[in-house]
Design a protein around this motif. Structure first.
Motif, mmCIF file in Angstrom:
data_model
loop_
_atom_site.group_PDB
_atom_site.id
_atom_site.type_symbol
_atom_site.label_atom_id
_atom_site.label_comp_id
_atom_site.label_asym_id
_atom_site.label_seq_id
_atom_site.Cartn_x
_atom_site.Cartn_y
_atom_site.Cartn_z
ATOM 1 N N THR A 158 0.758 -1.371 0.027
ATOM 2 C CA THR A 158 -0.024 -0.106 0.219
ATOM 3 C C THR A 158 0.934 1.220 0.010
ATOM 4 O OG1 THR A 158 -1.721 -1.252 1.313
ATOM 5 C CG2 THR A 158 -1.831 1.345 1.209
ATOM 6 N N ILE A 159 1.919 1.226 0.839
ATOM 7 C CA ILE A 159 2.907 2.456 1.060
ATOM 8 C C ILE A 159 3.526 2.594 -0.267
ATOM 9 C CG2 ILE A 159 4.763 3.346 2.008
ATOM 10 C CD1 ILE A 159 3.828 2.000 4.703
ATOM 11 N N GLY A 160 4.135 1.543 -0.882
ATOM 12 C CA GLY A 160 4.834 1.589 -2.348
ATOM 13 C C GLY A 160 3.786 1.980 -3.174
ATOM 14 N N VAL A 161 2.752 1.707 -3.390
ATOM 15 C CA VAL A 161 1.705 2.063 -4.550
ATOM 16 C C VAL A 161 1.510 3.418 -4.451
ATOM 17 C CG1 VAL A 161 -0.436 1.922 -5.700
ATOM 18 C CG2 VAL A 161 0.898 -0.313 -5.254
ATOM 19 N N LEU A 162 1.276 4.240 -3.307
ATOM 20 C CA LEU A 162 0.748 5.341 -2.969
ATOM 21 C C LEU A 162 2.208 6.346 -3.169
ATOM 22 C CD1 LEU A 162 -1.460 5.012 0.344
ATOM 23 C CD2 LEU A 162 -2.194 5.546 -1.885
ATOM 24 N N THR A 163 3.169 5.982 -2.542
ATOM 25 C CA THR A 163 4.238 6.674 -3.110
ATOM 26 C C THR A 163 4.851 6.924 -4.385
ATOM 27 O OG1 THR A 163 5.418 6.050 -0.852
ATOM 28 C CG2 THR A 163 6.884 6.998 -2.536
ATOM 29 N N LEU A 164 4.571 5.902 -5.352
ATOM 30 C CA LEU A 164 4.732 5.828 -6.860
ATOM 31 C C LEU A 164 3.713 6.821 -7.264
ATOM 32 C CD1 LEU A 164 5.715 2.257 -7.704
ATOM 33 C CD2 LEU A 164 7.273 4.221 -7.749
ATOM 34 N N ILE A 165 2.528 6.705 -6.711
ATOM 35 C CA ILE A 165 1.377 7.584 -7.440
ATOM 36 C C ILE A 165 1.464 9.101 -7.184
ATOM 37 C CG2 ILE A 165 -1.173 8.107 -7.344
ATOM 38 C CD1 ILE A 165 -1.441 5.066 -6.935
ATOM 39 N N SER A 166 1.986 9.372 -5.977
ATOM 40 C CA SER A 166 2.046 10.791 -5.537
ATOM 41 C C SER A 166 3.316 11.596 -6.112
ATOM 42 C CB SER A 166 2.161 10.973 -4.110
ATOM 43 O OG SER A 166 3.419 10.285 -3.679
ATOM 44 N N ILE A 167 4.411 10.905 -6.548
ATOM 45 C CA ILE A 167 5.515 11.678 -6.735
ATOM 46 C C ILE A 167 5.423 12.715 -7.938
ATOM 47 C CG2 ILE A 167 7.830 11.548 -7.842
ATOM 48 C CD1 ILE A 167 8.116 8.894 -6.263
ATOM 49 N N VAL A 168 4.726 12.293 -9.008
ATOM 50 C CA VAL A 168 4.739 13.209 -10.315
ATOM 51 C C VAL A 168 3.598 14.656 -10.062
ATOM 52 C CG1 VAL A 168 3.992 13.478 -12.584
ATOM 53 C CG2 VAL A 168 5.259 11.374 -11.838
ATOM 54 N N PRO A 169 2.507 14.112 -9.700
ATOM 55 C CA PRO A 169 1.804 15.403 -9.412
ATOM 56 C C PRO A 169 2.025 16.245 -8.329
ATOM 57 C CG PRO A 169 0.472 13.368 -8.362
ATOM 58 C CD PRO A 169 1.665 12.873 -9.183
ATOM 59 N N PHE A 170 2.656 15.758 -7.054
ATOM 60 C CA PHE A 170 3.002 16.791 -6.124
ATOM 61 C C PHE A 170 4.157 17.419 -6.636
ATOM 62 C CE2 PHE A 170 0.230 14.221 -3.568
ATOM 63 C CZ PHE A 170 -0.337 15.279 -2.760
ATOM 64 N N THR A 171 5.031 16.784 -7.228
ATOM 65 C CA THR A 171 6.439 17.557 -7.741
ATOM 66 C C THR A 171 6.239 18.810 -8.787
ATOM 67 O OG1 THR A 171 7.780 15.491 -7.427
ATOM 68 C CG2 THR A 171 8.548 17.208 -8.847
ATOM 69 N N ILE A 172 5.093 18.389 -9.763
ATOM 70 C CA ILE A 172 4.800 19.623 -10.576
ATOM 71 C C ILE A 172 4.246 20.581 -9.826
ATOM 72 C CG2 ILE A 172 3.145 19.825 -12.434
ATOM 73 C CD1 ILE A 172 3.551 17.210 -13.309
ATOM 74 N N LEU A 173 3.409 20.735 -8.963
ATOM 75 C CA LEU A 173 2.704 21.383 -8.016
ATOM 76 C C LEU A 173 3.722 22.190 -7.159
ATOM 77 C CD1 LEU A 173 -0.814 19.911 -7.098
ATOM 78 C CD2 LEU A 173 -0.333 21.783 -8.588
ATOM 79 N N PHE A 174 4.890 21.475 -6.635
ATOM 80 C CA PHE A 174 5.833 22.127 -5.938
ATOM 81 C C PHE A 174 6.426 23.271 -6.620
ATOM 82 C CE2 PHE A 174 10.230 22.350 -4.467
ATOM 83 C CZ PHE A 174 9.783 22.591 -3.052
ATOM 84 N N PHE A 175 6.899 22.867 -8.042
ATOM 85 C CA PHE A 175 7.753 23.931 -8.835
ATOM 86 C C PHE A 175 6.707 24.838 -9.299
ATOM 87 C CE2 PHE A 175 10.760 20.374 -8.258
ATOM 88 C CZ PHE A 175 11.788 21.115 -7.787
ATOM 89 N N TYR A 176 5.373 24.575 -9.813
ATOM 90 C CA TYR A 176 4.635 25.374 -10.913
ATOM 91 C C TYR A 176 3.234 25.474 -10.258
ATOM 92 C CZ TYR A 176 8.540 23.599 -13.836
ATOM 93 O OH TYR A 176 9.783 23.409 -14.525
ATOM 94 N N GLY A 177 3.175 25.513 -9.236
ATOM 95 C CA GLY A 177 1.827 25.797 -8.645
ATOM 96 C C GLY A 177 1.186 27.147 -8.883
ATOM 97 N N THR A 178 2.015 28.233 -8.846
ATOM 98 C CA THR A 178 1.432 29.519 -9.091
ATOM 99 C C THR A 178 0.875 29.723 -10.467
ATOM 100 O OG1 THR A 178 2.804 30.436 -7.445
ATOM 101 C CG2 THR A 178 1.823 31.802 -8.716
ATOM 102 N N GLU A 179 1.807 29.384 -11.295
ATOM 103 C CA GLU A 179 1.353 29.368 -12.810
ATOM 104 C C GLU A 179 0.123 28.358 -13.083
ATOM 105 O OE1 GLU A 179 5.680 30.578 -12.103
ATOM 106 O OE2 GLU A 179 4.397 28.697 -11.410
#
Length: 431
Positions: A300-321
């Motif tokens: 469960t932890i492994g699947v959730l970690t893999l799912i979360s990496i891409v969307p949260f990374t994008i928002l971390f760098f480009y959230g305002t835009e």
């Protein structure tokens, strides 16, 4: 061999259950997030903030009115024993809502201690009642494997509430329209759970026994004694945070913060809730069969970690835009808040679906302590920083940064502690 395992998994009951839950959740969220860019251009940040505060309030009331017995519904081995709790929760929560309604009316109309309009009080009580029905009905559906009801409820809620929010704008109802649409979405989507309870009551009504009810409630007394304080702290924290932000920084800031928080919870709503329900069901079943929990937890932890990496990374760098482009220029500040909260809510996304583990392992005391510390980490800065540094937008961002990064570290430690709980439980099984 790998292909055979994939075929076995795709034909398993677990995969079918996940597909039903995920498809319903996905469709409901797609409806909500598809219309969100329209609503943010129709309603102001302050009006959205008032609606979000209403949702916080009914979530708080509904979470404590049931004494958290609804979370225990999947646990009894016999359906009739679970039904006794099912029936008790509805009856008890009804009287709690009556008491809260009288309390709000007395203090608002008689003493003038709080200034709430009668329509708002009625909306709060009805909204909390509908949410209670949904929460209790969902737990019963998880027990019986009726995942289709859960999916249909989510779709109905999203479709009705979002369509009405759009329609009420043309009536110029402003924040009242947002709140009323939200209420109708909850009420209409709860109707199928009401019908399901009627059928269940007809099936088990001859087995009702006050004495057996007391015995079953006593067997699961850890839920009101230990889990209820934990939930009270979590939802009370959210209520207190909303109140502090509204008091110090205003409705517009809270509306932007609340919208950013809501958008960052998209992965949790799309995947995490369904995974959490399945994790709870599979873990409780494994405990009944004396099987190990660590493999379920690790996957469960492994699947959730893999799912979360891409969307949260994008928002971390480009959230305002992203927020400014999708929701309108006035919501760019919400994107700035989203950048700040991205890492915190990524860890929260991984932790939330497995947060029921302490309930299953009788570790609610530890969960309560972790929850208290987590709440203090969030509340104290929002209480103290404005008093020390003022109430400007820069102070709000500083406060949010402090809360976000300290909270992320604390949640990582909590995740480690839960894993240790599972390892200890598995070691006891092997002995």
């Amino acid at each position: 061999m790998p292909l055979n395992r994939i075929r076995q998994f795709t034909t398993s009951d677990v995969f079918k259950s996940f597909t039903v839950l995920f498809s319903g959740t996905l469709m409901a969220q797609v409806i909500g997030y598809a219309i969100a860019p329209i609503l943010t251009r129709l309603y102001s940040n302050a009006e959205m903030g008032e609606m979000l505060y209403y949702m916080r309030l009914i979530a708080f009331i509904s979470s404590i009115a049931t004494l958290r017995y609804e979370a225990a519904l999947p646990l009894p081995k016999r359906d009739d024993h679970s039904y006794l709790m099912y029936r008790f929760v509805y009856l008890f929560s009804f009287w709690v809502l009556v008491f809260i309604a009288c309390f709000l009316l007395v203090f608002s109309l008689v003493f003038g201690f709080i200034n709430l309009k009668p329509w708002f009080i009625l909306s709060v009580i009805l909204g909390a009642a509908a949410m209670i029905i949904i929460n209790v009905g969902t737990s019963w559906a998880v027990r019986t494997g009726s995942y289709g009801i859960i999916s249909r409820q989510k779709i109905t809620n999203s479709l009705v509430s979002n369509a009405l929010k759009w329609g009420f704008f043309f009536l110029n109802w402003k924040s009242f329209g947002l709140i009323f649409a939200t209420l109708l979405g909850f009420v209409i989507s709860a109707l199928e759970f009401v019908w399901d309870f009627r059928k269940t009551h007809h099936r088990f009504r001859t087995l009702f026994s006050p004495r057996k009810t007391r015995v079953v409630l006593k067997e699961h007394r850890e839920f009101p004694l230990l889990n209820l304080p934990h939930v009270f702290i979590d939802n009370g924290r959210d209520m207190l945070l909303a109140t502090l932000i509204l008091a110090y920084f205003g409705e517009a800031v809270y509306g932007s913060y609340g919208h950013a928080y809501q958008m960052l919870r998209i992965p949790l709503m799309l995947v995490g809730v369904s995974v959490g329900q399945l994790f709870y069901n599979r873990s409780s079943e494994a405990m009944h069969k004396k099987k190990e929990l660590t493999p379920i937890l690790s996957k469960t932890i492994g699947v959730l970690t893999l799912i979360s990496i891409v969307p949260f990374t994008i928002l971390f760098f480009y959230g305002t835009e992203i927020f400014g482009f999708v929701f309108g220029t006035t919501w760019g500040i919400a994107g700035t808040y989203a950048e700040t909260m991205a890492f915190w809510l990524m860890v929260n996304f991984v932790l939330s679906p497995i947060s029921a583990l302490p309930l299953l392992l009788n570790k609610q005391r530890y969960a309560l302590i972790m929850g208290v510390v987590s709440s203090l980490i969030q509340v104290i800065p929002f209480w103290v920083f404005p008093l020390l540094y003022g109430k400007s937008s820069d102070v709000f961002i500083l406060t949010l940064q402090t809360v976000s990064y300290v909270q992320a570290i604390w949640l990582i430690f909590t995740l480690y502690l839960y894993y240790r709980f599972a390892l200890t439980s598995d070691a006891n099984i092997r002995e």
